[in-house]
Motif scaffolding. Structure first.
Motif, PDB file in Angstrom:
ATOM      1  N   ALA A   1     113.661 -37.125 -24.523  1.00 28.52           N
ATOM      2  CA  ALA A   1     112.581 -37.669 -25.359  1.00 28.52           C
ATOM      3  C   ALA A   1     111.280 -36.895 -25.174  1.00 28.52           C
ATOM      4  O   ALA A   1     110.498 -36.737 -26.106  1.00 28.52           O
ATOM      5  CB  ALA A   1     112.369 -39.148 -25.037  1.00 28.52           C
TER       6      ALA A   1
ATOM      7  N   LEU B   1     110.843 -30.448 -41.139  1.00 27.62           N
ATOM      8  CA  LEU B   1     110.546 -29.970 -39.785  1.00 27.62           C
ATOM      9  C   LEU B   1     111.025 -28.529 -39.592  1.00 27.62           C
ATOM     10  O   LEU B   1     110.337 -27.709 -38.984  1.00 27.62           O
ATOM     11  CB  LEU B   1     111.221 -30.873 -38.751  1.00 27.62           C
ATOM     12  CG  LEU B   1     110.550 -32.234 -38.504  1.00 27.62           C
ATOM     13  CD1 LEU B   1     111.479 -33.166 -37.745  1.00 27.62           C
ATOM     14  CD2 LEU B   1     109.256 -32.048 -37.729  1.00 27.62           C
TER      15      LEU B   1
ATOM     16  N   LYS C   1     113.274 -44.041 -27.098  1.00 30.01           N
ATOM     17  CA  LYS C   1     112.327 -43.332 -27.967  1.00 30.01           C
ATOM     18  C   LYS C   1     110.912 -43.859 -27.809  1.00 30.01           C
ATOM     19  O   LYS C   1     109.969 -43.227 -28.249  1.00 30.01           O
ATOM     20  CB  LYS C   1     112.785 -43.370 -29.423  1.00 30.01           C
ATOM     21  CG  LYS C   1     112.641 -44.696 -30.090  1.00 30.01           C
ATOM     22  CD  LYS C   1     113.301 -44.643 -31.462  1.00 30.01           C
ATOM     23  CE  LYS C   1     113.204 -45.972 -32.161  1.00 30.01           C
ATOM     24  NZ  LYS C   1     112.355 -45.958 -33.340  1.00 30.01           N
ATOM     25  N   GLY C   2     110.737 -45.001 -27.173  1.00 32.15           N
ATOM     26  CA  GLY C   2     109.396 -45.478 -26.838  1.00 32.15           C
ATOM     27  C   GLY C   2     108.625 -46.066 -27.989  1.00 32.15           C
ATOM     28  O   GLY C   2     108.952 -45.913 -29.118  1.00 32.15           O
TER      29      GLY C   2
ATOM     30  N   ASP D   1     108.219 -26.579 -37.281  1.00 31.71           N
ATOM     31  CA  ASP D   1     107.923 -27.516 -36.205  1.00 31.71           C
ATOM     32  C   ASP D   1     109.134 -27.733 -35.303  1.00 31.71           C
ATOM     33  O   ASP D   1     108.989 -28.036 -34.136  1.00 31.71           O
ATOM     34  CB  ASP D   1     107.456 -28.856 -36.789  1.00 31.71           C
ATOM     35  CG  ASP D   1     105.967 -28.861 -37.099  1.00 31.71           C
ATOM     36  OD1 ASP D   1     105.192 -28.573 -36.174  1.00 31.71           O
ATOM     37  OD2 ASP D   1     105.596 -29.126 -38.244  1.00 31.71           O
TER      38      ASP D   1
ATOM     39  N   ILE E   1     111.307 -33.827 -27.464  1.00 29.24           N
ATOM     40  CA  ILE E   1     111.521 -34.019 -28.899  1.00 29.24           C
ATOM     41  C   ILE E   1     110.209 -33.869 -29.674  1.00 29.24           C
ATOM     42  O   ILE E   1     109.175 -34.388 -29.259  1.00 29.24           O
ATOM     43  CB  ILE E   1     112.096 -35.429 -29.161  1.00 29.24           C
ATOM     44  CG1 ILE E   1     113.457 -35.599 -28.492  1.00 29.24           C
ATOM     45  CG2 ILE E   1     112.156 -35.743 -30.643  1.00 29.24           C
ATOM     46  CD1 ILE E   1     114.602 -35.078 -29.255  1.00 29.24           C
ATOM     47  N   LYS E   2     110.269 -33.154 -30.810  1.00 31.45           N
ATOM     48  CA  LYS E   2     109.112 -33.105 -31.705  1.00 31.45           C
ATOM     49  C   LYS E   2     109.031 -34.400 -32.485  1.00 31.45           C
ATOM     50  O   LYS E   2     108.002 -35.052 -32.543  1.00 31.45           O
ATOM     51  CB  LYS E   2     109.267 -31.922 -32.676  1.00 31.45           C
ATOM     52  CG  LYS E   2     108.076 -31.728 -33.594  1.00 31.45           C
ATOM     53  CD  LYS E   2     106.937 -31.189 -32.788  1.00 31.45           C
ATOM     54  CE  LYS E   2     105.636 -31.176 -33.564  1.00 31.45           C
ATOM     55  NZ  LYS E   2     104.553 -30.696 -32.719  1.00 31.45           N
ATOM     56  N   LYS E   3     110.130 -34.748 -33.120  1.00 36.93           N
ATOM     57  CA  LYS E   3     110.166 -35.990 -33.904  1.00 36.93           C
ATOM     58  C   LYS E   3     111.609 -36.449 -34.043  1.00 36.93           C
ATOM     59  O   LYS E   3     112.506 -35.632 -34.223  1.00 36.93           O
ATOM     60  CB  LYS E   3     109.564 -35.732 -35.291  1.00 36.93           C
ATOM     61  CG  LYS E   3     109.509 -36.971 -36.163  1.00 36.93           C
ATOM     62  CD  LYS E   3     108.715 -36.717 -37.424  1.00 36.93           C
ATOM     63  CE  LYS E   3     108.652 -37.975 -38.297  1.00 36.93           C
ATOM     64  NZ  LYS E   3     108.044 -39.123 -37.623  1.00 36.93           N
ATOM     65  N   TYR E   4     111.820 -37.760 -33.941  1.00 36.88           N
ATOM     66  CA  TYR E   4     113.123 -38.337 -34.284  1.00 36.88           C
ATOM     67  C   TYR E   4     113.156 -38.489 -35.806  1.00 36.88           C
ATOM     68  O   TYR E   4     112.314 -39.176 -36.366  1.00 36.88           O
ATOM     69  CB  TYR E   4     113.303 -39.701 -33.618  1.00 36.88           C
ATOM     70  CG  TYR E   4     113.449 -39.639 -32.121  1.00 36.88           C
ATOM     71  CD1 TYR E   4     114.668 -39.291 -31.542  1.00 36.88           C
ATOM     72  CD2 TYR E   4     112.381 -39.923 -31.282  1.00 36.88           C
ATOM     73  CE1 TYR E   4     114.812 -39.234 -30.168  1.00 36.88           C
ATOM     74  CE2 TYR E   4     112.520 -39.867 -29.903  1.00 36.88           C
ATOM     75  CZ  TYR E   4     113.730 -39.521 -29.349  1.00 36.88           C
ATOM     76  OH  TYR E   4     113.872 -39.466 -27.989  1.00 36.88           O
TER      77      TYR E   4
END
Lengths: 296, 382
Positions: B224, B240, B381-382, B245, B227-230
């Motif tokens: 996590a 992306l 993922k928070g 990115d 990671i740039k983005k899920y």
């Protein structure tokens, strides 16, 4: 005709003698509307928060269980998400307050009537375009190869990587809700009688002291009113975190959205949604102390 | 299928009766006995790329059923959509194997009269009555297409194709990795650990006990931070990679096709650890307002021509074996490229999505069910 008139006269006389009844008949319909649409929805949410969901079939199980709340309390992730949401909402409110002051002041006190109309239009025009279009625009601006990094490299500064992050959310939210802060502050500034400032100057106060001791206290209710908008709009949002957030960017709204639209666990979503309700209640009490409701 | 329709019905009823305790609501419902006149409208829930004009427009012209498609980004969302309202909002869903059982046991979908689907007899044997859409001999859907979840990478960053999934857990690519925002993604990490840490004893990436799950979560929590983005929708991942990115991530072949068509330097691969994958099924809602159009649609999209169009567009493999020739006709070499002629062993090596349940294959009841997976995913993922 005559019958109608006497009927009306009788009704009017009755209302005159029984003021309570007149008030009830006047306010009754709006009150019912308010109760049905607004309070009933919140009530349904509060009741559902204690329900459960059958895992396999996805059917709701009515009843009274605190298990949704015990998950919320025991799993630290929901505390982290709640704190993140409130913190960013507060940061956005602060940023908007700082940005809105000079603009509102210039618009109300410095600009002539024509320039003032133009500035007002500039504040309002973005609200006419789609919220989504504006968020997507920011996504392109902040992306790795976006306008921001392109401009930075053009002046010889290394690019920043703030696309898809909490910083990006802060910037986008501050942009989105800025008009809602500018308008109440401008309205509050407009209401300050100019002779108060002249009096302050006559008594030997300089500009900054006048601002601090005359303008700021008198416009504070307007700022508090604006803060209600910026804070609550950020607190309840889930689209901007979804589009410009990165990892660890979920808001309370995202968890609610995921539980309603994705995992079909409506009771859990309802339980979590009671939290912003409480936060807003506290915030509104504070805002009322600052006189926000007199300025609205 | 040479069976007489009546005899067929009788068998089906016996089969359905056997299911009574399991799926009473569905059992109360007999499948359609014949396809009648179309109702003029069809509402479908589908994966992005499953309702393209190339085959929707001819379908509408041929049947008079106007198609309204709603795209869903995950199996969870599909299940939620099919259950929304009274369950009569949508007629059809292109459910993957991790949603099908939830829909069947939730009584959200109706039994299918497979005798009304002529293309079915040409399906590969594994997809004629797979256990994720056929329960005790009753078909609750018609298989569609299948494929692996791939490793997508930027060819400038990776001149040579990566051979292991380890690259999406590698701190070297911090801030440049993207994976789906989907609890079933836990299975990808479990599959990786089943090969790299055999001591954990992971046999099936969808059957994890708490100890195994803890190890997987630890790996994913480390990931996590990188990671740039899920990504939630395929279009997110495409953007992306287009903007640079992200340079590596988990994807579907659809993204690769779209990005390559836009001249973005990307390619995909199935690393040595193998891959998870999907096998999709068209299922009809138990309260479908337009069942005739729904059957017409299933028949339309299982024809070799549409199967081939779909396969090439999305980059997946058709269920209908007759589609191979059609694929080559539409695009030279497409059948081999998308594994239309691959041996059965290729199908068997993919770990297809299925709903995690408490009941494990090992006969014990100590596995984590899907709601536990969803909770773990939220905390990752928070």
């Amino acid at each position: 005709m005559k019958a109608t008139r006497t009927w009306r006269a009788a009704l009017s006389a009755f209302g005159w003698r029984h003021g309570v009844m007149a008030n009830i008949s006047l306010l009754g319909l709006p009150a019912v509307w308010f109760a049905c649409l607004y309070l009933a929805a919140i009530g349904a949410m509060l009741v559902t928060a204690f329900w459960q969901v059958d895992d396999l079939s996805g059917n709701l199980i009515p009843g009274f269980s605190l298990s949704n709340f015990s998950v919320l309390v025991s799993d630290p992730i929901y505390r982290i998400i709640a704190v993140r949401t409130v913190f960013i909402a507060a940061a956005v409110t602060l940023a908007d307050a700082v940005l809105a002051w000079p603009f509102a002041y210039a618009m109300v006190r410095l600009a002539g009537p024509k320039l003032r109309a133009v500035l007002m239009a500039l504040v309002l025009v973005p609200l006419w375009s789609s919220y989504l279009a504006r968020v997507y625009a920011w996504r392109l601006i902040l992306a790795h190869d976006g306008v921001l990094n392109w401009a930075l490299s053009a002046i010889g500064i290394p690019g920043v990587h703030i696309g898809y992050s909490n910083w990006a959310m802060w910037i986008v939210f501050s942009y989105l809700w800025l008009p809602f802060m500018i308008l109440p502050i401008a309205a509050a500034l407009e209401r300050i009688p100019p002779n108060l400032m002249e009096a302050s100057a006559d008594l030997g106060e300089r500009g900054l002291a006048t601002f601090r001791r005359v303008i700021l206290p008198l416009a504070l209710p307007g700022m508090a009113a604006g803060a209600i908008f910026t804070f609550s709009l950020t607190l309840g949002d889930f689209v901007t975190p979804m589009l410009v957030g990165g990892t660890g960017s979920d808001f309370i709204g995202n968890v609610v959205y995921a539980n309603v639209g994705v995992t079909n666990n409506i009771p859990f979503a309802a339980a979590y949604a009671t939290l912003p309700l409480g936060v807003m209640a506290v915030f509104l009490l504070l805002a009322r102390r600052l006189g926000a409701f007199d300025a609205l | 299928m040479t069976m007489q329709p009546k005899k067929w019905m009788a068998r089906l009823l016996v089969g359905v009766a056997g299911l009574l305790p399991l799926a009473q609501g569905a059992a109360a419902m007999a499948p359609l006995s014949a396809i009648g006149k179309g109702e003029g409208t069809l509402n479908i829930v589908a994966w992005e790329g499953y309702a393209q004009d190339d085959w929707v427009k001819p379908f509408e012209a041929a049947t008079g059923c106007t198609v309204h498609a709603k795209y869903a980004g995950s199996s969870d969302e599909m299940v939620a959509l099919m259950r929304s309202g009274n369950g009569d909002q949508y007629d059809l869903v292109s459910a993957s194997g991790d949603a099908t059982l939830r829909l069947i046991f939730g009584k959200n979908v109706q039994p299918i009269n497979i005798g009304l689907i002529p293309a079915w007899k040409n399906f590969i044997p594994q997809l004629q009555a797979p256990d994720f859409n056929t329960v005790k001999g009753v078909h609750y859907g018609v298989s569609y297409e299948w494929g692996p979840n791939t490793l997508l990478y930027n060819t400038k960053t990776f001149p040579v194709a990566p051979t292991s999934w380890s690259v999406i857990y590698d701190p070297k690519y911090k801030g440049q990795i993207t994976v789906p925002d989907n609890p079933i993604q836990i299975a990808d990490a479990a599959l990786y650990l089943s090969k790299t840490q055999p001591a954990l004893g992971i046999k099936d990436p969808y059957e994890l006990n708490q100890m195994q799950m803890d190890a997987v979560v630890k790996l994913l929590q480390r990931q996590a931070k990188l990671i740039k983005k899920y990504w939630a929708l395929a279009s997110d991942e495409i953007q992306l990679f287009t903007s640079g990115d992200a340079v590596v991530g988990a994807a579907w072949p659809y993204q690769t096709n779209t990005l390559q068509a836009a001249k973005v330097p990307v390619a995909d691969t199935i690393p040595s650890e193998g891959a998870t994958g999907w096998a999709d099924t068209w299922m009809i809602s138990s309260k479908a307002p337009h069942p005739n159009c729904a059957y017409e649609w299933i028949n339309w999209v299982t024809t070799p021509k549409v199967q081939a169009q779909q396969a090439i567009y999305f980059g997946e493999t058709p269920a209908n074996t007759l589609a191979c020739k059609e694929m080559d006709a539409q695009q030279a070499g497409a059948c081999a490229q998308y594994h239309g002629d691959a041996p059965a062993s290729y199908f068997d090596q993919i770990k297809f999505w299925k709903t995690p349940r408490k009941v494990c294959g090992n006969g014990k009841d100590d596995c984590l069910d899907y709601s536990a997976w969803q909770r773990e995913w939220q905390s990752i993922k928070g």
